[in-house]
Motif scaffolding. Sequence first.
Motif, PDB file in Angstrom:
ATOM      1  N   GLY A 232       0.733  -1.130   0.210  1.00  0.00           N
ATOM      2  CA  GLY A 232       0.111  -0.245  -0.052  1.00  0.00           C
ATOM      3  C   GLY A 232       1.096   1.759  -0.245  1.00  0.00           C
ATOM      4  O   GLY A 232       0.470   2.986   0.303  1.00  0.00           O
ATOM      5  N   ARG A 233       2.638   1.035   0.304  1.00  0.00           N
ATOM      6  CA  ARG A 233       2.884   2.618   0.349  1.00  0.00           C
ATOM      7  C   ARG A 233       3.151   2.965  -1.876  1.00  0.00           C
ATOM      8  O   ARG A 233       2.460   2.554  -1.944  1.00  0.00           O
ATOM      9  N   ASN A 234       3.464   4.020  -1.347  1.00  0.00           N
ATOM     10  CA  ASN A 234       2.954   5.187  -2.412  1.00  0.00           C
ATOM     11  C   ASN A 234       4.723   5.056  -3.377  1.00  0.00           C
ATOM     12  O   ASN A 234       5.896   5.616  -2.519  1.00  0.00           O
ATOM     13  N   GLY A 235       4.574   4.082  -4.068  1.00  0.00           N
ATOM     14  CA  GLY A 235       6.062   4.160  -4.926  1.00  0.00           C
ATOM     15  C   GLY A 235       6.333   3.282  -4.984  1.00  0.00           C
ATOM     16  O   GLY A 235       6.142   2.283  -3.989  1.00  0.00           O
ATOM     17  N   ILE A 236       6.858   2.348  -5.972  1.00  0.00           N
ATOM     18  CA  ILE A 236       7.804   1.183  -5.660  1.00  0.00           C
ATOM     19  C   ILE A 236       8.577   0.748  -4.872  1.00  0.00           C
ATOM     20  O   ILE A 236       9.513   0.833  -5.170  1.00  0.00           O
ATOM     21  N   ALA A 237       8.310  -0.082  -3.848  1.00  0.00           N
ATOM     22  CA  ALA A 237       8.853  -0.360  -2.911  1.00  0.00           C
ATOM     23  C   ALA A 237       9.751  -1.653  -3.165  1.00  0.00           C
ATOM     24  O   ALA A 237       9.353  -2.907  -4.017  1.00  0.00           O
TER      25      ALA A 237
END
Length: 124
Positions: free
Chosen positions: A100-105
């Motif tokens: 659910g993070r903002n940006g590809i982790a």
Amino acid sequence: QVQLVESGGGLVQAGGSLRISCVASGRTFSSYIMGWFRQAPGKEREFVGGITWSSGSTSYVDSVKGRFTISRDNAKSTVYLQMNSLKPEDTAVYYCAASGRNGIAVHPQDYGYWGQGTQVTVSS
């Protein structure tokens, strides 16, 4: 909750191709990031690449750039990992994961949902 189910692994000769799929279900995941990871015996789980559901933006680890392609089919709630020019060192269990993070982790701990994994074996 998000449920992820991978399929499509198998045995392939070096230089060959495979496509593995990951079907997502459960809560709304259109804002999620989908990642592909792999883990070879005795090694840590490694980020392979990721894609955003919304825009389709992708990111890859250097070792697979130009050989692997991640895509998604929103209508089927499915993410694909197309693997070409496979090498024996690509042999691993491949996992899809949702974040659910903002940006590809790139770190496994940033992903809260995981599939069961599918074995990919590349023979020399």
